[in-house]
Design a protein around this motif. Structure first.
Motif, PDB file in Angstrom:
ATOM      1  N   GLY A 250      12.603  -2.925   4.263  1.00 26.59           N
ATOM      2  CA  GLY A 250      12.150  -1.548   4.335  1.00 26.59           C
ATOM      3  C   GLY A 250      12.736  -0.792   3.158  1.00 26.59           C
ATOM      4  O   GLY A 250      13.881  -1.030   2.764  1.00 26.59           O
ATOM      5  N   THR A 251      11.967   0.099   2.572  1.00 27.52           N
ATOM      6  CA  THR A 251      12.416   0.791   1.360  1.00 27.52           C
ATOM      7  C   THR A 251      12.416   2.309   1.556  1.00 27.52           C
ATOM      8  O   THR A 251      12.133   2.817   2.644  1.00 27.52           O
ATOM      9  CB  THR A 251      11.536   0.389   0.167  1.00 27.52           C
ATOM     10  N   SER A 252      12.722   3.039   0.486  1.00 25.45           N
ATOM     11  CA  SER A 252      12.845   4.494   0.549  1.00 25.45           C
ATOM     12  C   SER A 252      11.490   5.163   0.719  1.00 25.45           C
ATOM     13  O   SER A 252      10.461   4.625   0.283  1.00 25.45           O
ATOM     14  CB  SER A 252      13.497   5.023  -0.728  1.00 25.45           C
ATOM     15  N   ASP A 253      11.501   6.353   1.335  1.00 26.39           N
ATOM     16  CA  ASP A 253      10.262   7.130   1.376  1.00 26.39           C
ATOM     17  C   ASP A 253      10.210   8.057   0.160  1.00 26.39           C
ATOM     18  O   ASP A 253      11.155   8.130  -0.628  1.00 26.39           O
ATOM     19  CB  ASP A 253      10.123   7.899   2.693  1.00 26.39           C
ATOM     20  N   ALA A 254       9.103   8.755   0.000  1.00 26.58           N
ATOM     21  CA  ALA A 254       8.854   9.529  -1.219  1.00 26.58           C
ATOM     22  C   ALA A 254       9.862  10.653  -1.433  1.00 26.58           C
ATOM     23  O   ALA A 254      10.086  11.080  -2.570  1.00 26.58           O
ATOM     24  CB  ALA A 254       7.439  10.104  -1.178  1.00 26.58           C
ATOM     25  N   THR A 255      10.500  11.144  -0.365  1.00 28.04           N
ATOM     26  CA  THR A 255      11.422  12.277  -0.497  1.00 28.04           C
ATOM     27  C   THR A 255      12.843  11.842  -0.852  1.00 28.04           C
ATOM     28  O   THR A 255      13.679  12.686  -1.153  1.00 28.04           O
ATOM     29  CB  THR A 255      11.474  13.079   0.816  1.00 28.04           C
TER      30      THR A 255
END
Length: 316
Positions: free
Chosen positions: A73-78
């Protein structure tokens, strides 16, 4: 009766202890394995070979153990980029979506035999995840330092890599002790730590954030006494002035100072004592407020030592 030489007994005892230690060091995990997790007892039938991990702190610890997952799982846009200390490791690992909203379809396509995630982020997805593979939910992103060590030991047990734990913790404790030694020579200071949103809101870390006990070990007292399930609260510049911290740590997203500059454009920021006395320090949001784990905590201690915040004279 002939007495046995005491030095011989000592050597015999030492040899026996060494044999026991060596035996334990070479011991391997037996499967099926029952593991206590935040989602109850999880049964892992065989040594996992295809792991999907959905939280950076738990990924941090798998990296230290030499276990490479097949999906993450990776980072979200914010949130900006994924943590720098993990980027080389994860470069060739496919993303299955964000840590709190992963794609079930993407996970299933990877045919994992174990899914590891954060309870606070994906507990609501547990029934669906369990249909894909046994799922182990841990307290990663919100876990205190002791819990991070516990997570490391659990993951080592699960992946049959327990022999690597002593060296990992030895390195971690060495860096921790170095930072504490330097901090002990500095007077105790009050502090606020947090990041600034793109709109200029100062979002400070709360008493139950991992930063608080770490800073406390470093002779720094977090002035935010509230607890929050997200480990952060918003405060105004007026509130900063009223709290009157000795020092402020501002956490940057990918090194970007633009949000801070928006906060600093508020005329009241000039009345903040820590700002006037050059006691504002910049550190990495990724490790202090977004991801935790053993290596992330090592970076926290290193950043604190290199920041200048323990100097007796003001610095910026």
């Amino acid at each position: 009766m002939k007495l046995i030489n005491s030095s011989f007994l000592k050597k015999l005892f030492a040899g026996a202890c060494a044999l026991i230690i060596a035996t334990n060091a070479n011991a391997s995990t037996s499967y099926p394995l029952k593991v206590k997790a935040e989602n109850g007892e999880v049964v892992i039938k065989t040594k996992p070979k295809r792991i999907v991990v959905l939280e950076f702190g738990l990924l941090d610890e798998l990296k230290l153990l030499g276990v490479k997952p097949v999906g993450i799982g990776t980072s979200d846009a914010t949130e900006g980029n994924d943590p720098e200390h993990l980027q080389t490791f994860i470069k060739t690992i496919p993303s299955v979506g964000t840590r709190d909203e992963p794609s079930l379809e993407a996970i299933a396509k990877l045919k994992p035999d174990l899914i590891i995630g954060d309870y606070s982020l994906i507990a609501n997805l547990l029934p669906q995840l369990n249909k894909i593979a046994p799922t182990l939910l841990m307290n990663g992103i919100l876990g205190n330092p002791n819990e991070q060590v516990k997570n490391l030991k659990t993951l080592a047990k699960v992946t049959d890599t327990e022999t690597k734990v002593p060296a990992i913790l030895k390195q971690y404790n060495k860096i921790k002790a170095q930072a504490e030694k330097i901090a002990a020579k500095s007077p105790q200071k009050t502090i606020l730590i947090g990041f600034v949103t793109p709109s200029g809101v100062f979002r400070v870390l709360t008493a139950n954030a991992i930063a608080t006990p770490i800073l406390n070990e470093l002779n720094r007292k977090n002035l935010i006494t509230e607890v929050d399930n997200m480990h952060r609260v918003d405060i105004t510049v007026e509130s900063v002035i009223n709290k009157n911290p000795d020092q402020i740590i501002l956490l940057l997203t990918d090194g970007n100072k633009a949000p801070y500059e928006k906060l600093a454009s508020n005329p009241l920021w000039n009345d903040v004592r820590a700002n006037k006395e050059n006691q504002v320090y910049f550190m990495d949001r990724n490790v202090w407020a977004k991801t935790h784990g053993i290596e992330a905590m090592e970076i926290m201690y290193k950043e604190a030592m290199s920041s200048g915040m323990f100097n007796t004279e003001s610095s910026k």
